[in-house]
Write a protein that holds these residues in place. Structure first.
Motif, PDB file in Angstrom:
ATOM      1  N   MET A 321      40.897  31.823  40.579  1.00 10.77           N
ATOM      2  CA  MET A 321      39.654  31.480  39.155  1.00 10.77           C
ATOM      3  C   MET A 321      39.491  32.555  38.764  1.00 10.77           C
ATOM      4  SD  MET A 321      35.740  30.043  40.368  1.00 10.77           S
ATOM      5  CE  MET A 321      36.134  28.444  40.496  1.00 10.77           C
ATOM      6  N   ARG A 322      39.491  31.791  37.438  1.00 12.03           N
ATOM      7  CA  ARG A 322      39.563  33.524  36.472  1.00 12.03           C
ATOM      8  C   ARG A 322      37.652  33.320  35.311  1.00 12.03           C
ATOM      9  NH1 ARG A 322      45.205  34.142  33.390  1.00 12.03           N
ATOM     10  NH2 ARG A 322      46.004  35.486  35.329  1.00 12.03           N
ATOM     11  N   LEU A 323      37.689  34.400  35.001  1.00 14.44           N
ATOM     12  CA  LEU A 323      36.774  34.346  34.612  1.00 14.44           C
ATOM     13  C   LEU A 323      36.706  35.643  33.310  1.00 14.44           C
ATOM     14  CD1 LEU A 323      33.074  33.802  33.941  1.00 14.44           C
ATOM     15  CD2 LEU A 323      32.991  35.748  35.106  1.00 14.44           C
ATOM     16  N   TYR A 324      36.572  34.838  31.880  1.00 14.09           N
ATOM     17  CA  TYR A 324      36.447  35.773  30.660  1.00 14.09           C
ATOM     18  C   TYR A 324      35.102  35.510  29.995  1.00 14.09           C
ATOM     19  CZ  TYR A 324      41.126  34.286  31.084  1.00 14.09           C
ATOM     20  OH  TYR A 324      42.695  34.505  31.212  1.00 14.09           O
ATOM     21  N   SER A 325      34.891  37.808  30.318  1.00 14.15           N
ATOM     22  CA  SER A 325      32.662  37.238  29.902  1.00 14.15           C
ATOM     23  C   SER A 325      33.248  38.428  28.365  1.00 14.15           C
ATOM     24  CB  SER A 325      32.243  37.728  31.036  1.00 14.15           C
ATOM     25  OG  SER A 325      32.172  37.114  32.246  1.00 14.15           O
ATOM     26  N   VAL A 326      32.577  37.563  27.558  1.00 15.08           N
ATOM     27  CA  VAL A 326      32.282  38.843  26.873  1.00 15.08           C
ATOM     28  C   VAL A 326      30.848  39.594  26.641  1.00 15.08           C
ATOM     29  CG1 VAL A 326      31.942  39.112  24.028  1.00 15.08           C
ATOM     30  CG2 VAL A 326      33.571  37.036  24.386  1.00 15.08           C
ATOM     31  N   LEU A 327      30.741  40.845  27.021  1.00 12.58           N
ATOM     32  CA  LEU A 327      29.227  41.641  27.595  1.00 12.58           C
ATOM     33  C   LEU A 327      28.681  42.585  26.176  1.00 12.58           C
ATOM     34  CD1 LEU A 327      30.710  42.940  30.919  1.00 12.58           C
ATOM     35  CD2 LEU A 327      29.128  40.684  30.437  1.00 12.58           C
TER      36      LEU A 327
END
Length: 344
Positions: A321-327
């Motif tokens: 599973m992947r997660l893309y987060s704009v921080l």
């Protein structure tokens, strides 16, 4: 002669046969019910297991987000004590990572990328201010025209780059009047299916696929070099921008990108010597003595960053599973502006 005993025996045998058939039918029905219940139970159990594994994987991914937050805060505290704060590729958040082994098996890995090393599509909404009639495009528009031409494959001509750039501006602005080379609602009404312009800042780079003259090939080629951080108060970081984006920097009236060799030269110099500041960057031999002709692009360049992209991946029970987060980093506060996740 008396045949009653025979008929009685025959009746008893017949009743026994009927009872056996009924018993077999009941047994078959019970068997079918048990099989069906077992199948339903297996599906329910598998769904529950999948949900639990997905929740576990997402928890690990959120843990990666917490680690990224920690790295960005450490960097902020370090820069706070520096005479000249900056964000560059030598800092803790930018270091390459290796997969981290999990106790129950599987692994977790994540990396941070500076989104201010990419071109900001939302900056294309700006129009030329009064008194600058000598210029045809804003500094941001000219930079994006150069970036499109620098892609190489597919080849984008200067005129095609202008069409795309002004169409993005029309997609972003709040009116419905097209610019000289742009496209507004009238253009998109002829599409199948028909749709309107957004008339607001982009929320995702993927919106670029809906803009006039942006082919699937152009989108695939440019998506890695652009971002959609807020349209104001955020500058392109000269210390983290890749060679492709650096090639989009040139004099204000020159719409030609730097050569591939010039882009590589800027990156090599940055890695070996480093740029002291924006003036030192524009004074590099690649630009010759053109610094005085780069006032517009200079206003778009900076040395620090507030927006970062976390890309994290986890494997749990042979599932990825992947997660893309704009921080966004606001002093000592880290905010997740957007998240997207999914299984592989």
């Amino acid at each position: 002669m008396n045949f009653r005993p025979y008929r009685a025996q025959h009746s008893i045998d017949h009743q026994r046969g009927a009872a056996l058939v009924v018993a077999l039918l009941v047994f078959a029905l019970c068997t079918a019910l048990i099989v069906a219940m077992k199948g339903e139970f297996d599906r329910f159990y598998q769904r529950a297991a999948n949900m639990m594994q997905a929740e576990q994987a997402y928890a690990y991914l959120r843990g990666a987000e917490d680690l990224a937050t920690m790295a960005l805060l450490i960097d902020y505290d370090t820069d706070k004590d520096s005479e000249q704060p900056r964000d560059d590729l030598g800092e803790i958040w930018a270091q390459p990572t290796t997969p981290y082994a999990l106790d129950e098996g599987g692994w977790l890995v994540g990396s941070l990328e500076d989104l201010q090393g990419r071109f900001n599509l939302n900056s294309l909404v700006a129009r030329l201010p009064q008194g600058q009639d000598k210029l045809r495009f804003t500094a941001a528009q000219a930079q994006f025209i150069r970036l499109l031409q620098a892609l190489g494959e597919p080849a984008v001509s200067e005129q095609e780059a202008i069409l795309i750039t002004e169409s993005i501006g029309d997609w972003l602005d709040q009116d419905t009047t097209p610019t000289a080379n742009g496209a507004e609602d009238d253009f998109y009404f002829s599409r199948v299916p028909a749709y309107r312009t957004a008339n607001r800042p982009m929320a995702s780079v993927s919106e670029l696929r809906a803009v006039a003259y942006v082919t699937p090939e152009i989108y695939q080629a440019v998506q890695s070099w652009v971002a959609v951080w807020p349209q104001s108060s955020a500058l392109l970081n000269i210390h983290t921008a890749p060679a492709m984006v650096l090639r989009s920097i040139n004099t204000d009236q020159d719409l030609s990108p730097l050569s591939e060799a010039d882009g590589d030269s800027l990156v090599d110099y940055r890695e070996n010597s480093g740029f002291t500041d924006v003036d030192d960057f524009l004074g590099n031999a690649v630009f010759g003595d053109k610094a005085e002709q780069m006032a517009g692009i200079k206003a778009l360049l900076g040395q620090s960053s507030s927006y970062f992209l976390l890309q994290a991946e986890v494997e749990v029970a042979d599932r990825n599973m992947r997660l893309y987060s704009v921080l966004e980093r606001r002093k000592r506060r880290i905010i997740a502006v957007a998240r997207a996740s999914g299984s592989l």
